[in-house]
Design an enzyme around this catalytic site. Sequence first.
Site, PDB file in Angstrom:
ATOM      1  N   ASP A 276      91.500 -30.617 -15.930  1.00  0.00           N
ATOM      2  CA  ASP A 276      90.359 -31.211 -16.637  1.00  0.00           C
ATOM      3  C   ASP A 276      89.903 -32.473 -15.911  1.00  0.00           C
ATOM      4  O   ASP A 276      90.562 -32.932 -14.977  1.00  0.00           O
ATOM      5  CB  ASP A 276      90.743 -31.510 -18.107  1.00  0.00           C
ATOM      6  CG  ASP A 276      91.851 -32.558 -18.251  1.00  0.00           C
ATOM      7  OD1 ASP A 276      92.879 -32.270 -18.888  1.00  0.00           O
ATOM      8  OD2 ASP A 276      91.678 -33.674 -17.715  1.00  0.00           O
TER       9      ASP A 276
ATOM     10  N   HIS B 236      96.761 -29.349  -8.902  1.00  0.00           N
ATOM     11  CA  HIS B 236      96.532 -27.955  -9.282  1.00  0.00           C
ATOM     12  C   HIS B 236      95.053 -27.603  -9.293  1.00  0.00           C
ATOM     13  O   HIS B 236      94.664 -26.567  -9.841  1.00  0.00           O
ATOM     14  CB  HIS B 236      97.139 -27.680 -10.675  1.00  0.00           C
ATOM     15  CG  HIS B 236      98.645 -27.667 -10.650  1.00  0.00           C
ATOM     16  ND1 HIS B 236      99.406 -27.716 -11.794  1.00  0.00           N
ATOM     17  CD2 HIS B 236      99.533 -27.636  -9.623  1.00  0.00           C
ATOM     18  CE1 HIS B 236     100.685 -27.690 -11.472  1.00  0.00           C
ATOM     19  NE2 HIS B 236     100.792 -27.661 -10.176  1.00  0.00           N
TER      20      HIS B 236
ATOM     21  N   THR C 148     104.436 -33.939 -19.459  1.00  0.00           N
ATOM     22  CA  THR C 148     104.725 -32.697 -18.739  1.00  0.00           C
ATOM     23  C   THR C 148     106.120 -32.214 -19.116  1.00  0.00           C
ATOM     24  O   THR C 148     107.043 -32.996 -19.313  1.00  0.00           O
ATOM     25  CB  THR C 148     104.592 -32.893 -17.210  1.00  0.00           C
ATOM     26  OG1 THR C 148     104.844 -31.645 -16.551  1.00  0.00           O
ATOM     27  CG2 THR C 148     105.536 -33.952 -16.677  1.00  0.00           C
TER      28      THR C 148
ATOM     29  N   ASN D 292     106.756 -39.033 -23.005  1.00  0.00           N
ATOM     30  CA  ASN D 292     106.469 -37.668 -23.456  1.00  0.00           C
ATOM     31  C   ASN D 292     106.634 -37.569 -24.969  1.00  0.00           C
ATOM     32  O   ASN D 292     107.227 -38.446 -25.595  1.00  0.00           O
ATOM     33  CB  ASN D 292     107.416 -36.687 -22.736  1.00  0.00           C
ATOM     34  CG  ASN D 292     106.814 -35.303 -22.578  1.00  0.00           C
ATOM     35  OD1 ASN D 292     105.700 -35.150 -22.067  1.00  0.00           O
ATOM     36  ND2 ASN D 292     107.536 -34.297 -23.042  1.00  0.00           N
TER      37      ASN D 292
HETATM   38  N1  APR Z   1     101.712 -36.659 -26.124  1.00  0.00           N
HETATM   39  C1  APR Z   1     102.626 -36.590 -25.126  1.00  0.00           C
HETATM   40  N2  APR Z   1     103.219 -35.447 -24.728  1.00  0.00           N
HETATM   41  C2  APR Z   1     102.847 -34.313 -25.355  1.00  0.00           C
HETATM   42  C3  APR Z   1     101.906 -34.297 -26.416  1.00  0.00           C
HETATM   43  C4  APR Z   1     101.325 -35.538 -26.790  1.00  0.00           C
HETATM   44  N3  APR Z   1     100.426 -35.625 -27.773  1.00  0.00           N
HETATM   45  N4  APR Z   1     101.773 -33.013 -26.847  1.00  0.00           N
HETATM   46  C5  APR Z   1     102.602 -32.264 -26.086  1.00  0.00           C
HETATM   47  N5  APR Z   1     103.254 -33.041 -25.204  1.00  0.00           N
HETATM   48  C6  APR Z   1     104.237 -32.652 -24.185  1.00  0.00           C
HETATM   49  C7  APR Z   1     105.063 -31.442 -24.569  1.00  0.00           C
HETATM   50  O1  APR Z   1     106.209 -31.860 -25.308  1.00  0.00           O
HETATM   51  C8  APR Z   1     105.446 -30.879 -23.191  1.00  0.00           C
HETATM   52  O2  APR Z   1     106.641 -31.499 -22.726  1.00  0.00           O
HETATM   53  O3  APR Z   1     103.527 -32.280 -23.035  1.00  0.00           O
HETATM   54  C9  APR Z   1     104.285 -31.309 -22.292  1.00  0.00           C
HETATM   55  C10 APR Z   1     103.360 -30.156 -21.923  1.00  0.00           C
HETATM   56  O4  APR Z   1     104.101 -29.242 -21.170  1.00  0.00           O
HETATM   57  P1  APR Z   1     103.383 -27.925 -20.628  1.00  0.00           P
HETATM   58  O5  APR Z   1     102.622 -27.289 -21.726  1.00  0.00           O
HETATM   59  O6  APR Z   1     104.424 -27.120 -19.898  1.00  0.00           O
HETATM   60  O7  APR Z   1     102.293 -28.475 -19.583  1.00  0.00           O
HETATM   61  P2  APR Z   1     102.555 -28.979 -18.112  1.00  0.00           P
HETATM   62  O8  APR Z   1     103.914 -29.610 -17.983  1.00  0.00           O
HETATM   63  O9  APR Z   1     101.386 -29.782 -17.706  1.00  0.00           O
HETATM   64  O10 APR Z   1     102.551 -27.591 -17.279  1.00  0.00           O
HETATM   65  C11 APR Z   1     102.670 -27.696 -15.871  1.00  0.00           C
HETATM   66  O11 APR Z   1     102.269 -25.329 -15.691  1.00  0.00           O
HETATM   67  O12 APR Z   1     101.110 -23.542 -16.477  1.00  0.00           O
HETATM   68  C12 APR Z   1     101.200 -24.431 -15.433  1.00  0.00           C
HETATM   69  O13 APR Z   1      99.490 -25.084 -13.991  1.00  0.00           O
HETATM   70  C13 APR Z   1      99.942 -25.222 -15.306  1.00  0.00           C
HETATM   71  O14 APR Z   1      99.691 -27.550 -14.706  1.00  0.00           O
HETATM   72  C14 APR Z   1     100.383 -26.654 -15.569  1.00  0.00           C
HETATM   73  C15 APR Z   1     101.857 -26.614 -15.239  1.00  0.00           C
END
Ligand code: APR
Length: 241
Positions: free
Chosen positions: A98, A113, A181, A207
């Site tokens: 985004d 990414h 993440t 997180n």
């Molecule tokens: N504030 C902080 N953290 C949050 C919130 C929030 N409001 N809501 C969710 N989270 C945390 C979750 O607990 C989780 O640990 O954000 C994290 C999101 O994890 P994922 O959904 O796995 O996303 P991400 O880590 O960015 O994924 C990495 O995977 O699918 C691929 O390319 C895609 O870039 C992505 C990569």
Amino acid sequence: MGQRSAGRIVILTGAGISKESGLDTFRDADGIWARVRLEDVATPEAFARDPATVHAFYNARRQGLLAESVQPNPAHLALARLEAEWPGEVLLVTQNIDDLHERAGSRNLIHMHGEILKGRCLACGAVSAWREDMTLESRCRRCEAAGYLRVDVVWFGELPYQMERIYAALEACDLFVSIGTSGVVYPAAGFVEAVRSSGRAHSVELNLEPSDRHSAFAERIYGPASEVVPSFVERFLSEPG
Ligand code: APR
């Protein structure tokens, strides 16, 4: 932190930082991969097999991002403030596709990414801004070839962007902050190891809950990004010299 004024900071963000702006994460219970199989929409093989389905998946996410209700949240704004006010270098590496970091004011930014608001032509290689739906008939803005466009997003099995620059920054930094993440997708999940190998930097995880790599961080603060990121930045900027 060494000489604070020269301190170099690397920040990694994931989908969690954009959750409170209204964008879905991937692995939460209500996440994207709970609704669609990544093998069907986020691999080069899926695109070769069924490009229309892949276009439709990203078209829906692109239109969702462009909705008026989706705006940078206080976490995005706090990171832009840190870059503006910290005297040393602040590099923001995001896994997110985004544009909320840019819209919040961050400039020194790497989209490892890729970006959903860009398209890449497989005929001539041109990358151009792309805000409308992409279809099999879409034409490249430069060579005008039709049917050769893909969203400029890095799929599973592809090499993320600017990895050499990222690793150089990780090894040279004094502070590494990982935000929103899950720490399950490499190479980003291994960044904290690259930082620890330098033996000098402090590492912090911000997180909602402990990530898969939480034990690798020297400091861990849990809560919604819109709360923990602004308070971390405020505390960091107001610490004495
Ligand atoms: N504030 C902080 N953290 C949050 C919130 C929030 N409001 N809501 C969710 N989270 C945390 C979750 O607990 C989780 O640990 O954000 C994290 C999101 O994890 P994922 O959904 O796995 O996303 P991400 O880590 O960015 O994924 C990495 O995977 O699918 C691929 O390319 C895609 O870039 C992505 C990569």
